[in-house]
Design an enzyme around this catalytic site. Structure first.
Site, PDB file in Angstrom:
ATOM      1  N   CYS A 337      13.774 -17.342  49.820  1.00 36.02           N
ATOM      2  CA  CYS A 337      12.355 -17.209  49.468  1.00 36.02           C
ATOM      3  C   CYS A 337      11.597 -18.505  49.742  1.00 36.02           C
ATOM      4  O   CYS A 337      11.398 -18.879  50.888  1.00 36.02           O
ATOM      5  CB  CYS A 337      12.216 -16.748  48.024  1.00 36.02           C
ATOM      6  SG  CYS A 337      10.605 -16.030  47.652  1.00 36.02           S
ATOM      7  N   HIS A 434      15.782 -11.839  47.020  1.00 39.61           N
ATOM      8  CA  HIS A 434      16.551 -12.420  45.914  1.00 39.61           C
ATOM      9  C   HIS A 434      17.651 -11.444  45.482  1.00 39.61           C
ATOM     10  O   HIS A 434      17.569 -10.240  45.729  1.00 39.61           O
ATOM     11  CB  HIS A 434      15.643 -12.674  44.706  1.00 39.61           C
ATOM     12  CG  HIS A 434      14.628 -13.735  44.911  1.00 39.61           C
ATOM     13  ND1 HIS A 434      14.927 -15.073  44.920  1.00 39.61           N
ATOM     14  CD2 HIS A 434      13.285 -13.649  45.102  1.00 39.61           C
ATOM     15  CE1 HIS A 434      13.821 -15.776  45.095  1.00 39.61           C
ATOM     16  NE2 HIS A 434      12.813 -14.934  45.218  1.00 39.61           N
TER      17      HIS A 434
END
Length: 498
Positions: A337, A434
């Site tokens: 991310c 994630h």
């Protein structure tokens, strides 16, 4: 008509990190095993570790774990207000799963009371579907300078008429003073709302603290519900607080070393929990002021709540120099991310989403560029890892769009949509997703690329940890009394529905 409110009890602490989240998770599993329909609830949370709900909202990671303990799906109503710190004085504010802007510390005192209606509405929604609600406080009710407009502790408890159990952490020391001091500073109404106390994280023979329990009961007039011994297996549950990083596993003789720089606004670091449980993996969290280790096989740049700020922080620590040396030695890098965004050539913030509008140079390890935008992506993910063809599951929670030549070699395929990027030699990769390492098939395939065999069944281990925690609390806490306290909520008169 006259109805009885849904039983509820609020677990507050004498301070932060006393184990409230873990206790609520354990109690949720214990009461669910008794046949009760349980819902966790935290009015206000402050954490950069978030989870995505099925309807595309976000809540604190701890409430997602508590929902799992209660064997229900996470809901935005379980954590209606989430604050995600972006700077020392400002935080992104999430209300019922959606970003509503940035809230500065100077304004929070006046803003809190305006959030109470949304908090109470979410709580009432959970009341309609549960037989018991376990509420978690935040920080400590002893912070009486924050009592006016409070929605996190006694302000909520008073508004919703919820009784309180106060928890003290004996591992920190000073637990008698913490509990007695909280009793002393609370006003009489808030003090009366506390029906009992418990001691958490005791090491050794709990009988040695019998006189301590007697002293607290004498000083406060609150009964003791139990002394809970330290439970090492709690480390197998996903971490919420950065203080939980590096929870003490023996890592000698491991085949693979993974280093993770701990940046100022590190976020969703529970991504790495499954790797931390792998017996053949040495996971090192590198603190500010320390160098990235020269013997690392893989460096993981984790998620960040403020990518540009954390990129500056990374450079201020000299970690960019360490990364360059790591690459010269033939090492590998993975960005998750915000860490993925840092790996590119540039990061642009034309709208000032993270503060002042700016364009900064990235680390240049991937031929990509990122533009931060105000629209936030929140969604569960089911896809395939392009390198191995294994199933990849997780969630997205990010601002920004990334493009560039290296995106032609995506890390994941998500229903035909490419995600992430890889360098031509495959030594550098990044993804927006994630939670990838929680899936055993993906994690095993990923580690096999380093010559490491994995037999860990991570999700099964989390379930065993939740059941073990429930067993532990059943032995050391008076659960019948906790349930009786929850049932003391007053009856209320509600208007008839026409």
């Amino acid at each position: 008509m006259r109805d009885v409110r849904t039983p509820a009890v609020m677990i507050q602490g004498t301070g932060s990190h006393v184990g409230k989240s873990t206790l609520v998770a354990g109690l949720a599993r214990a009461f669910v095993r008794q046949g009760l329909s349980v819902r966790p609830f935290k009015p206000q949370n402050m954490s950069n570790n978030a989870a995505v709900t099925a309807d595309g909202g976000e809540i604190g990671r701890a409430q997602a774990v508590q929902a799992r303990a209660a064997r229900v799906s996470p809901s935005v109503h379980m954590n209606p207000v989430l604050l995600k710190p972006e700077t020392d004085t400002g935080a992104q504010i999430i209300v019922r799963g959606r970003r509503t802007g940035t809230l500065f510390a100077r304004d929070f005192g006046t803003r809190r009371s305006s959030l109470l209606p949304a908090v109470l509405d979410s709580f009432e929604r959970l009341e309609r579907e549960a037989a018991l609600i376990l509420v978690e406080g935040a920080g400590s009710p002893a912070e009486i300078n924050l009592r006016a407009g409070d929605i996190a502790n006694m302000g909520f408890a008073a508004a919703a008429d919820v009784p309180v159990v106060l928890v003290g952490d004996i591992d920190r020391g000073g637990v008698i003073a913490s509990l007695a001091g909280t009793h002393a500073v609370l006003d009489p109404g808030d003090r009366a709302r506390i029906r009992a106390f418990a001691i958490n994280k005791f090491r050794g023979d709990a009988r040695l603290f019998d006189d301590g329990v007697t002293a607290i009961e004498r000083l406060t007039d609150w009964p003791c519900l139990g002394v809970v011994p330290w439970l090492p297996q709690a480390a197998h549950l996903p971490a919420e607080d950065a203080l939980d990083l590096e929870r003490g596993r023996d890592v000698t003789g491991c085949a693979l070393t993974i280093a993770v720089p701990v940046m100022a606004r590190i976020a969703n670091f529970d991504d790495l929990d499954p790797l931390a449980q792998e017996p053949n993996v040495r996971l090192l969290f590198v603190r500010p002021g320390e160098a990235l280790p020269g013997d690392a096989d893989l460096i993981v740049l984790p998620g960040s709540k403020a990518t540009i700020s954390d990129l500056r922080f990374l450079r201020a620590q000299g970690w960019d120099i360490d990364l360059a040396a790591h690459m010269r030695r033939g090492g590998r890098v993975l960005g998750l991310c915000g860490g993925y965004q840092m790996l590119g050539r540039t990061i642009s913030d034309p709208e000032g989403v993270e503060g002042i509008s700016a364009t900064v140079a990235g680390l240049g390890l991937l031929d990509i560029e990122t533009v931060l935008t105000g629209d936030k992506v929140l969604r569960p993910v089911n896809g395939t890892h392009c390198g191995t063809g294994t199933l990849a599951t997780g969630y997205e929670i990010h601002l920004g769009r990334t493009s560039g030549p290296d995106c032609a070699r995506p890390m994941l395929d998500i229903d035909g949509r490419p995600d992430g990027a890889s360098s031509p030699d495959g030594r550098v990769a990044g993804t927006y997703v994630h939670g990838l390492f929680a899936a055993d098939s993906f994690r095993r395939a990923f580690l096999a690329g380093f010559g490491v065999a994995s037999t860990l069944a991570y999700e099964n281990q989390v379930e065993r940890a939740l059941d073990g925690l429930a067993d532990h609390l059943e032995r050391h806490l008076d659960l019948d009394r906790i349930l009786a306290i929850a049932r003391t909520r007053r009856t209320v008169r509600r208007a008839s529905v026409m």
